[in-house]
Design an enzyme around this catalytic site. Structure first.
Site, PDB file in Angstrom:
ATOM      1  N   HIS A   1       0.840  -1.209   0.000  1.00 44.50           N
ATOM      2  CA  HIS A   1       0.000   0.000   0.000  1.00 44.50           C
ATOM      3  C   HIS A   1       0.872   1.256   0.000  1.00 44.50           C
ATOM      4  CE1 HIS A   1      -3.558   2.443   1.525  1.00 44.50           C
ATOM      5  NE2 HIS A   1      -2.535   3.249   1.740  1.00 44.50           N
ATOM      6  N   GLU A   2       1.861   1.292   0.902  1.00 45.52           N
ATOM      7  CA  GLU A   2       2.716   2.481   1.005  1.00 45.52           C
ATOM      8  C   GLU A   2       3.561   2.674  -0.250  1.00 45.52           C
ATOM      9  OE1 GLU A   2       2.138   4.692   3.071  1.00 45.52           O
ATOM     10  OE2 GLU A   2       0.841   3.433   4.299  1.00 45.52           O
TER      11      GLU A   2
HETATM   12 ZN    ZN Z   1      -2.299   5.391   1.777  1.00 39.45          ZN
END
Ligand code: ZN
Length: 190
Positions: free
Chosen positions: A145-146
């Site tokens: 996600h990051e």
């Molecule tokens: Zn995010």
């Protein structure tokens, strides 16, 4: 140290191409200050990860940190602070797993995203040393996600869609009624 404003979905910085941090910049006062600001901003907003574009800096830099007793992310284990400079993610399996993700740049929304369940991340840490880490489960999702943020990708771009149904919910309703029609999925907010 300073708490920075988090860019929300729709701000073009979240879609910008990010650039590598150079060797000369590693360990420099401005980079250390940015890392410190990102940490304080992540804590202030209650996140468990933050990427530089979210604080309006289109750079390949992200932080991850979460603990076991968090109200917002119960039962997700814990991960001490990791500073990821110029990270590269490699999937180690074709097998995927789904979590209900959230994002500081997309407040009040959760979406069900399936991602590879085992990955490797190669990166430089804040001391300038090369590192490599393998991750599974929730941590693998947090990394992906990051690091998606560093490619201008948001989790909503990856939400699973089915005919007549997109797996998105408001956080309040999600917490009240549970995950819609994904009984196996684990709630997660990043
Ligand atoms: Zn995010």
């Amino acid at each position: 140290m300073a708490i920075r404003k988090v860019a929300r979905m729709g701000h073009p910085v979240l879609r910008e191409k990010t650039r590598q941090i150079t060797e000369a910049e590693m360990g420099s006062p401005w980079l250390n200050r940015l890392i410190e600001d990102m940490l304080h901003t992540m804590h202030e907003y209650g996140g468990i990860g933050i990427a530089a574009p979210q604080v309006h800096e289109p750079l390949k830099l992200a932080l991850i940190e979460f603990d076991e007793d968090s109200d917002r992310y119960p039962d997700m284990g814990e991960q001490g602070l990791m500073v990821l400079i110029n990270p590269v993610v490699t999937a180690l399996t074709e097998q995927t797993q789904g979590f209900w993700e959230g994002c500081l740049s997309i407040p009040e929304i959760r979406g069900f995203v399936e991602r590879p369940s085992k990955i490797r991340v190669d990166y430089t840490d804040e001391s300038g040393a090369s590192q490599s880490i393998e991750a599974e489960g929730f941590l693998a999702t947090v990394f992906q996600h990051e690091l998606d943020h560093l490619d201008g990708t948001l989790f909503l771009d990856r939400v699973k869609t089915e005919p007549q149904k997109t797996l998105i919910a408001f956080t309040d309703e999600f917490q009240k009624y549970g995950p819609p029609e994904t009984p196996d999925a684990v709630p997660a907010s990043i």
